[in-house]
Design an enzyme around this catalytic site. Structure first.
Site, PDB file in Angstrom:
ATOM      1  N   HIS A 151      -5.564  15.793  -2.158  1.00  0.00           N
ATOM      2  CA  HIS A 151      -5.318  14.940  -3.032  1.00  0.00           C
ATOM      3  C   HIS A 151      -5.509  14.587  -3.984  1.00  0.00           C
ATOM      4  CE1 HIS A 151      -2.735  12.272   0.147  1.00  0.00           C
ATOM      5  NE2 HIS A 151      -3.773  13.382   0.531  1.00  0.00           N
TER       6      HIS A 151
ATOM      7  N   LYS B 223      -5.634  -4.101 -12.009  1.00  0.00           N
ATOM      8  CA  LYS B 223      -6.606  -4.685 -12.633  1.00  0.00           C
ATOM      9  C   LYS B 223      -7.622  -4.615 -13.658  1.00  0.00           C
ATOM     10  CE  LYS B 223      -9.001  -8.938 -10.705  1.00  0.00           C
ATOM     11  NZ  LYS B 223      -8.094  -9.733 -10.343  1.00  0.00           N
TER      12      LYS B 223
ATOM     13  N   VAL C 167      -9.745 -13.766 -13.356  1.00  0.00           N
ATOM     14  CA  VAL C 167     -10.252 -12.267 -14.549  1.00  0.00           C
ATOM     15  C   VAL C 167      -8.457 -12.836 -14.746  1.00  0.00           C
ATOM     16  CG1 VAL C 167      -9.520 -10.113 -15.173  1.00  0.00           C
ATOM     17  CG2 VAL C 167     -11.070 -11.559 -13.797  1.00  0.00           C
ATOM     18  N   ASP C 168      -7.128 -12.782 -14.168  1.00  0.00           N
ATOM     19  CA  ASP C 168      -6.000 -12.565 -14.562  1.00  0.00           C
ATOM     20  C   ASP C 168      -6.179 -13.755 -14.714  1.00  0.00           C
ATOM     21  OD1 ASP C 168      -6.217 -10.472 -12.528  1.00  0.00           O
ATOM     22  OD2 ASP C 168      -5.294 -11.671 -11.196  1.00  0.00           O
TER      23      ASP C 168
ATOM     24  N   GLY D 273       1.935  10.930   2.999  1.00  0.00           N
ATOM     25  CA  GLY D 273       2.595  10.100   3.823  1.00  0.00           C
ATOM     26  C   GLY D 273       2.418  10.433   5.163  1.00  0.00           C
TER      27      GLY D 273
ATOM     28  N   SER E 256      -6.959 -16.036 -16.530  1.00  0.00           N
ATOM     29  CA  SER E 256      -7.732 -16.277 -17.872  1.00  0.00           C
ATOM     30  C   SER E 256      -7.232 -15.776 -19.260  1.00  0.00           C
ATOM     31  CB  SER E 256      -9.505 -16.094 -17.585  1.00  0.00           C
ATOM     32  OG  SER E 256      -9.969 -17.024 -17.069  1.00  0.00           O
TER      33      SER E 256
ATOM     34  N   CYS F 101       0.384  16.373  -0.736  1.00  0.00           N
ATOM     35  CA  CYS F 101       0.333  16.057   0.556  1.00  0.00           C
ATOM     36  C   CYS F 101       1.506  16.148   1.390  1.00  0.00           C
ATOM     37  CB  CYS F 101      -0.441  14.908   1.207  1.00  0.00           C
ATOM     38  SG  CYS F 101      -1.003  15.499   2.566  1.00  0.00           S
ATOM     39  N   TYR F 102       2.570  15.141   1.730  1.00  0.00           N
ATOM     40  CA  TYR F 102       3.246  14.768   2.334  1.00  0.00           C
ATOM     41  C   TYR F 102       4.632  15.350   1.048  1.00  0.00           C
ATOM     42  CZ  TYR F 102       7.596  13.262   4.986  1.00  0.00           C
ATOM     43  OH  TYR F 102       8.876  13.337   5.714  1.00  0.00           O
TER      44      TYR F 102
ATOM     45  N   GLU G  35      -5.988  12.524  -6.337  1.00  0.00           N
ATOM     46  CA  GLU G  35      -6.172  11.327  -6.857  1.00  0.00           C
ATOM     47  C   GLU G  35      -7.373  10.680  -6.060  1.00  0.00           C
ATOM     48  OE1 GLU G  35      -3.830  12.783  -4.588  1.00  0.00           O
ATOM     49  OE2 GLU G  35      -2.922  10.219  -3.099  1.00  0.00           O
TER      50      GLU G  35
HETATM   51  N1  GLN Z   1       1.789  13.844   7.398  1.00  0.00           N
HETATM   52  C1  GLN Z   1       1.349  14.751   6.920  1.00  0.00           C
HETATM   53  C2  GLN Z   1       0.445  15.193   8.002  1.00  0.00           C
HETATM   54  O1  GLN Z   1       0.200  15.397   8.796  1.00  0.00           O
HETATM   55  C3  GLN Z   1       1.179  14.375   5.437  1.00  0.00           C
HETATM   56  C4  GLN Z   1      -0.365  13.452   5.495  1.00  0.00           C
HETATM   57  C5  GLN Z   1      -0.586  12.873   3.849  1.00  0.00           C
HETATM   58  O2  GLN Z   1       0.242  13.236   3.637  1.00  0.00           O
HETATM   59  N2  GLN Z   1      -1.224  12.738   3.975  1.00  0.00           N
HETATM   60  O3  GLN Z   1       0.420  16.928   6.992  1.00  0.00           O
END
Ligand code: GLN
Length: 516
Positions: free
Chosen positions: A169, A372, A226-227, A55, A229, A82-83, A171
Site C-alpha cells: 500500500h 479537510k 472549519v468547514d 479490498g 467558516s 493490493c486487491y 498510500e
Molecule cells: N483480500 C485480498 C488479500 O487478502 C486483498 C487485501 C487488500 O486489498 N488489502 O490478499
C-alpha cells in the site's frame, strides 16, 4: 476549466480516501468512484490515470468485485493496489491464490529501480503489506519489478500498456517511500503536470459562485467550525452583502469561541468581509430546555432540535432566500455512498434536517470536492486566521456532551476554563500538532479534597487527548507527566469548584472520543 483528473476505483478498500488525498497532495485532482460505476461515466471524465484500491475479497472467488477488462485497453495508465493488483493479474491471465505466508505490517521489499514507478526509490525499501492472497504468477507481458521474502510478485508492470500492479500500500505512511511512488505514477507514468492548486481553486470558485448566484440571496448557518467558516469566507468574498450568516450562541461553546467568530465575521471585522451577520443569543433558552436532563441521547436531541428552531425563526425574519449554503465536504459525499464503495455510514446534512424547514430554492455546497486539509488550505488562501482554520473537530452539541449529567451555566463555565488551560499548556509544550483531538470534560463526580487546610467537596475534571488518523479508531496520547502535572495544578488553582483531575487512558474502541 477541466483539471487533469486521476480516478480511484474503489473495490471496498479501507484506504480509498487516503489514495485520493495522496494524489491531490501531488497537485493532481482525484475523484473516487465505485467499481460498479458504468465505464462510460469513467471514460467521460477523460482520466489521466486510474487507480484500483485494495479490498477484502479474493479475486478468484465467484461474486468478488471485478471490472470489464476493456478498461485496460483505453491507453489510460492503471495502477492496481493490493486487491487491485491481484485483480489486474487475474483478469489478464496471471495466477492469484492463497499465499502460503500471509504478510501484514511493515515488510522489506526489493524493487527494480529501472521501473518508472520506482525511480529514485531505494533498492530495498520498507512497505506496508496487508494480504492473505498473493500473485503467484504475473500475467503474460508483465515484468516483475519487486519481490519480498514471501512474495514473488510484490510489483509487476507492463510499461508499454501503462499497467502497474503493487501488492503493498503506497498510500499509507508506513510505506516509507510511498509518496515518491505515487508521485512517480502520477507524473512519470500518467504524464500529469500538476494543475490542482488551492489558490486557483479559490479564485475559480469565487468566480463560479458569483455567476451562479447572480443577485440571489444566500443563507448560511455558521458554527465557527472549519468547514462553515471557510464556506462563509468564500461566499463573503464572492457575494458580500447578499450573504446572511446566522451564528447561534447556545451557551455550549468553547471559551472565547463566540468572540473569535464575531471578530472574524461580525461588523467591522479586520478581514474586510462585508456580510449580514446575525449572532443569536440563545443561551437562556438552551439552559431552560436542558434543565434536569441527564440522559446523553436526550441531551443531544434537545440541542439539535433547538438549533433548528432558532435557525428557523431567523430564517423567517429574513424571508425567502434563493440559496442555502452548506459546508458539505468530500468525505461526507463519499460516506453518503455517492462516491466510492464504502457502505452508507451516515447521510449528511450539516445541520440536521434544515433543508426541510427553510424556504429556499437551491443548495450551494462549494466545498463538496475538498478534503479537510484542502478546506483548511482554502481558508488560509481566503485570509482566515490560523486559529479558525486549524481548529479541531467540535461536536454539534458542543460542551453539552462534555458535561456528564445535567448541563448548567456553572458547569459550562468550569469546563470552558479547564479546557482553555489544557489547550494553552498543550500548545506551550509544542504538542498541539501531534495530537489529533484534546479537550477537558466535567465528570459528574464530587470528591473530598483539602485546600488551605479546609475540607472541600468539589468536581473532578477529566482530560482527554487522542491520536487518530481517521477518527474511527483512536489511541490515548502518551502525555508527558510534567505537562499533566502543570495542567493539573493550574486547573485546581485557577478553576473554582474543581479539586481533582483525571487523565483518560482509554482508546477507541472500547471508549469513544467524546464522553457522551
Ligand atoms: N483480500 C485480498 C488479500 O487478502 C486483498 C487485501 C487488500 O486489498 N488489502 O490478499
Amino acid at each position: 476549466m477541466q483539471h487533469e483528473t486521476v480516478i480511484v476505483l474503489d473495490f471496498g478498500g479501507q484506504y480509498n480516501q487516503l489514495i485520493a488525498r495522496r494524489v491531490r497532495e501531488n497537485n493532481v485532482y482525484c475523484e473516487i468512484y465505485s467499481y460498479k460505476t458504468d465505464l462510460s461515466v469513467i471514460k467521460a471524465k477523460n482520466p489521466k490515470g486510474i487507480i484500483f484500491t485494495g479490498g477484502p475479497n479474493s479475486v478468484y472467488l465467484e461474486d468478488s468485485p471485478t471490472i470489464d477488462p476493456e478498461i485496460f485497453s483505453w491507453g489510460v495508465p492503471v495502477l492496481g493496489i493490493c486487491y487491485g493488483s491481484q485483480l489486474m493479474m487475474h483478469l489478464l491471465g496471471g495466477r492469484v491464490c492463497r499465499a502460503p505466508e500471509r504478510e501484514y505490517g511493515k515488510t522489506e521489499v526489493f524493487v527494480d529501480n529501472s521501473s518508472k514507478m520506482f525511480t529514485d526509490v531505494q533498492p530495498s525499501t520498507v512497505c506496508w503489506m496487508s494480504h492473505n492472497d498473493y500473485i503467484e504468477q504475473a500475467a503474460p507481458g508483465f515484468k516483475i519489478t519487486a519481490h519480498t521474502v514471501n512474495c514473488p510478485v510484490a510489483a509487476a508492470e507492463n510499461e508499454e500498456k501503462g499497467l502497474y500492479a503493487v501488492q503493498f500500500h503506497p498510500e499509507v505512511l508506513h510505506t516509507a517511500e510511498g509518496k515518491k511512488m505515487l508521485h512517480n505514477f502520477v507524473y512519470n507514468v500518467c504524464g500529469c503536470t500538476g494543475d490542482w492548486k488551492m489558490d486557483s481553486f479559490v479564485e475559480n470558485n469565487v468566480e463560479a459562485l458569483r455567476k451562479r448566484i447572480g443577485s440571489g440571496k444566500v443563507l448560511c448557518a455558521l458554527s465557527g467550525g472549519v468547514d462553515s467558516s471557510v464556506l462563509a469566507a468564500m461566499l463573503a468574498k464572492a457575494i458580500g452583502k447578499q450573504l446572511t450568516c446566522v451564528f447561534v450562541d447556545h451557551g455550549l461553546l468553547r471559551k472565547n469561541e463566540k468572540e473569535e467568530v464575531c471578530s472574524v465575521f461580525g461588523p467591522g471585522n479586520a478581514n474586510g468581509f462585508d456580510i449580514n451577520f446575525i449572532c443569536v443569543d440563545a443561551r437562556d433558552r438552551y439552559f431552560a430546555k436542558l434543565a434536569g436532563v441527564t440522559e446523553p441521547e436526550r441531551k443531544r436531541k434537545i440541542i439539535g432540535e433547538e438549533f433548528i428552531r432558532v435557525f428557523e425563526e431567523q430564517a423567517k425574519q429574513i424571508g425567502k432566500v434563493d440559496f442555502l449554503a452548506q459546508g458539505t465536504i468530500y468525505p461526507d459525499v463519499v460516506e453518503s455512498g455517492l462516491g466510492g464503495e464504502s457502505t452508507v455510514i451516515k447521510s449528511h446534512h450539516n445541520v440536521g434536517g434544515l433543508p426541510d424547514t427553510v424556504d429556499f430554492k437551491e443548495l450551494v455546497e462549494p466545498l463538496r470536492n475538498l478534503f479537510k486539509d484542502e478546506v483548511r488550505q482554502a481558508g488560509r488562501e481566503l485570509g482566515l486566521p490560523e486559529y479558525l482554520v486549524s481548529r479541531q473537530p467540535f461536536p454539534g452539541p458542543g460542551l453539552g456532551i462534555r458535561i456528564i449529567g445535567e448541563v448548567t451555566p456553572e458547569k459550562v463555565a468550569i469546563v470552558q476554563d479547564a479546557d482553555a488551560i489544557w489547550r494553552e499548556e498543550i500548545a506551550k509544550a509544542g504538542l498541539d500538532k501531534e495530537i489529533s483531538q484534546y479537550y477537558a470534560a466535567l465528570t459528574n463526580m464530587h470528591s473530598v479534597g483539602v485546600m488551605g487546610d479546609e475540607r472541600t467537596y468539589d468536581y473532578a475534571v477529566a482530560l482527554r487527548a487522542v491520536t487518530t488518523t481517521d477518527f474511527m479508531t483512536a489511541e490515548s496520547y502518551n502525555m508527558p507527566w510534567d505537562v499533566l502535572g502543570t495542567v493539573t495544578s493550574r486547573i485546581v488553582n485557577e478553576v473554582k469548584h474543581v479539586n481533582r483531575v483525571f487523565y483518560d487512558c482509554t482508546g477507541k474502541p472500547p471508549a469513544t472520543i467524546e464522553l457522551e
